[in-house]
Design an enzyme around this catalytic site. Structure first.
Site, PDB file in Angstrom:
ATOM      1  N   HIS A   1      -7.193   0.843   4.156  1.00 21.25           N
ATOM      2  CA  HIS A   1      -7.341   1.888   3.135  1.00 21.25           C
ATOM      3  C   HIS A   1      -8.403   2.852   3.660  1.00 21.25           C
ATOM      4  CE1 HIS A   1      -6.276  -1.579   0.474  1.00 21.25           C
ATOM      5  NE2 HIS A   1      -5.671  -0.680  -0.268  1.00 21.25           N
TER       6      HIS A   1
ATOM      7  N   ASP B   1     -11.915   1.622   3.180  1.00 21.32           N
ATOM      8  CA  ASP B   1     -12.329   0.387   3.877  1.00 21.32           C
ATOM      9  C   ASP B   1     -12.978   0.808   5.189  1.00 21.32           C
ATOM     10  OD1 ASP B   1     -10.615  -0.975   2.076  1.00 21.32           O
ATOM     11  OD2 ASP B   1      -8.980  -1.047   3.552  1.00 21.32           O
TER      12      ASP B   1
HETATM   13  C1  XUL Z   1      -3.155  -5.129  -4.204  1.00 19.79           C
HETATM   14  C2  XUL Z   1      -2.531  -4.906  -2.885  1.00 19.79           C
HETATM   15  C3  XUL Z   1      -3.099  -3.796  -2.067  1.00 19.79           C
HETATM   16  C4  XUL Z   1      -2.082  -3.013  -1.326  1.00 19.79           C
HETATM   17  C5  XUL Z   1      -2.622  -1.800  -0.609  1.00 19.79           C
HETATM   18  O1  XUL Z   1      -2.601  -6.170  -4.923  1.00 19.79           O
HETATM   19  O2  XUL Z   1      -1.633  -5.612  -2.497  1.00 19.79           O
HETATM   20  O3  XUL Z   1      -4.039  -4.331  -1.210  1.00 19.79           O
HETATM   21  O4  XUL Z   1      -1.431  -3.795  -0.366  1.00 19.79           O
HETATM   22  O5  XUL Z   1      -3.271  -0.936  -1.453  1.00 19.79           O
END
Ligand code: XUL
Ligand code: CO
Length: 449
Positions: free
Chosen positions: A109, A112
């Site tokens: 992300h 992150d």
């Molecule tokens: C949350 C989830 C996230 C997504 C990316 O449940 O799975 O980590 O994969 O935003």
């Protein structure tokens, strides 16, 4: 594949070397027992089939906090006072881990990788600096980016949603983040870009205009697609379904809901699905069900590999060690012809009680071995002619005669009535469920040898 195993100027996982395949008889906890990257199964190497990725968030950002207490792990890469220094140390630790584990891909992300700044421009600048460094690390180690995404759910401004927020100012802010995250994904050569709609849903149906919010979501995705294509992103946009948590209800409820939404808004094709095991189970389906629904629609894009706990009703994100799940999942993947540019991302976290540094390795090794075994067993099952005839054979009445004419849409309701009247009571045909399940067990024992 042989890679440089640590980058930067310090080693974050001393005492742990390159993880290697040692075979099923090995009792080394830090070795693969089944994942042999170069082994060929059904015409491709295991590495090509499984396309493993490690996620940045659970593995390098989270420290084990839960709603009842703080983290239990303190990371050596998260101690410096300056946020950019911490981001750089985290990146080095992450690339050392990816390399030692010998995974070909990683996922992140935006926040992150870099910390969020005080303004849109400052956040963009932080991300750009980290992307430049991540690009260098990718070149040094040979790692590739499976997907990038934007965190549109943690900051309090997104408490009422991002693309579906009732306040336009928040929608625009989310768009700014997606634009920067798409730039980052393209810069790092990512094959996919993910949208997980964590707060795209509602807490209270009575204060929510669901028709308007869903329309806004479609417009948002369309504009993101157009921007991505305009900057040269030729990969796949992925929607990750999840029915609930954090919201009471999330619009991307499950695979079939998302498939309907994408088709309704003309987004199918540019967008496919990223199926997460624990999200499927929260929606009341087995992992393989959502995989199958996506594959049937030609929209299976990628997988977030993990598992839930059958007794807990929340997203426990445990490592995927349930062999049946892996077998059933890999049967769908193999029948679909593979994951294409998708992969198997471990969106999984070690337990709060797992506090040794080696636990991060052990967890991923177990997940990789479980899917490698799942691949071997699934290939063995699909190669068994009894298995094929047990499924296909049930539909034999549609292969010729009136059944075939029905499939060709050549019979109207009155013609169907006349056929039924002439046939009389249909013969009873066993579904043979226990036989199918026994066959799968036989192959588990045989192929795992
Ligand atoms: C949350 C989830 C996230 C997504 C990316 O449940 O799975 O980590 O994969 O935003
Ligand atoms: Co996920």
């Amino acid at each position: 594949m042989s890679r440089k195993v640590f980058v930067g100027d310090r080693e974050y996982f001393p005492g742990i070397g390159q993880i290697r395949y040692e075979g099923s008889e090995s009792d080394n906890a830090l070795a693969f027992k089944a994942y042999d990257p170069a082994r060929v199964v059904a015409g491709r190497t295991m590495e090509e089939h499984l396309r493993f990725a490690v996620c940045y968030w659970h593995t390098f950002c989270a420290e084990g906090a839960d709603p009842f207490g703080p983290g239990t792990r303190s990371h050596a890469w998260a101690v410096k006072t300056d946020a950019m220094d911490r981001s750089r140390d985290r990146l080095d630790a992450a690339f050392e881990f990816f390399s030692k584990l010998n995974v070909p891909f990683w996922c992140f992300h935006d926040f992150d990788l870099a910390s969020e700044g005080a303004s849109v421009a400052e956040s963009e600048e932080n991300l750009r600096a980290m992307v430049e460094l991540a690009g260098e690390r990718q070149r040094e180690t040979g790692l590739r980016l499976l997907w990038g995404t934007a965190n549109l759910f943690s900051h309090p401004r997104y408490m009422n949603g991002a693309a579906t927020n009732p306040d336009f100012a928040v929608v625009a802010r989310a768009a700014a983040q997606v634009k920067a995250a798409l730039d980052a994904t393209v810069e790092l050569g990512g094959g996919n870009y993910v949208f997980w709609g964590g707060r795209e849903g509602y807490a209270c149906l009575q204060n929510t205009d669901t028709r308007r919010e869903l329309e806004h979501m479609a417009i948002f995705l369309e504009k993101a697609r157009d921007y991505g294509r305009s900057i040269g992103f030729d990969g796949t946009f992925l929607i990750e379904p999840k029915p609930m948590e954090p919201m009471k209800h999330q619009y991307d409820f499950d695979a079939q809901t998302v498939i309907g939404f994408l088709r309704h808004h003309g987004l199918a094709g540019d967008f496919k699905l990223n199926i997460e095991a624990n999200h499927a189970t929260l929606a009341g389906h087995p992992f393989a069900h959502d995989l199958r629904m996506a594959a049937d629609a030609d929209l299976l894009g990628s997988i977030d590999a993990n598992r839930g706990d059958p007794q807990n009703g929340w997203d426990t994100d445990q490592f995927p060690l349930d062999l049946y799940d892996c077998v059933h999942g890999m049967m769908v993947v193999l029948e679909a012809g593979g994951l294409g540019r998708g992969g198997l991302n471990f969106d999984a976290k070690i337990r709060r009680e797992s506090t040794d540094i080696e636990d991060m390795f052990i967890a991923h090794i177990g997940g990789m071995d479980a899917f490698a075994r799942g691949l071997l067993i699934a290939d063995s099952i699909l190669g068994d002619p009894r298995m094929r005839s047990l499924r296909q054979g049930r539909y034999a009445s549609f292969d010729s005669g009136d059944g075939e004419r029905f499939e060709n849409r050549d019979l109207d309701l009155a013609a169907l009535r006349d056929i039924a009247a002439g046939t009389g009571e249909p013969a009873q045909t066993s579904g043979k469920q226990e036989l199918v399940e026994n066959l799968i067990n036989d192959h588990i024992v045989r192929a795992a040898r």
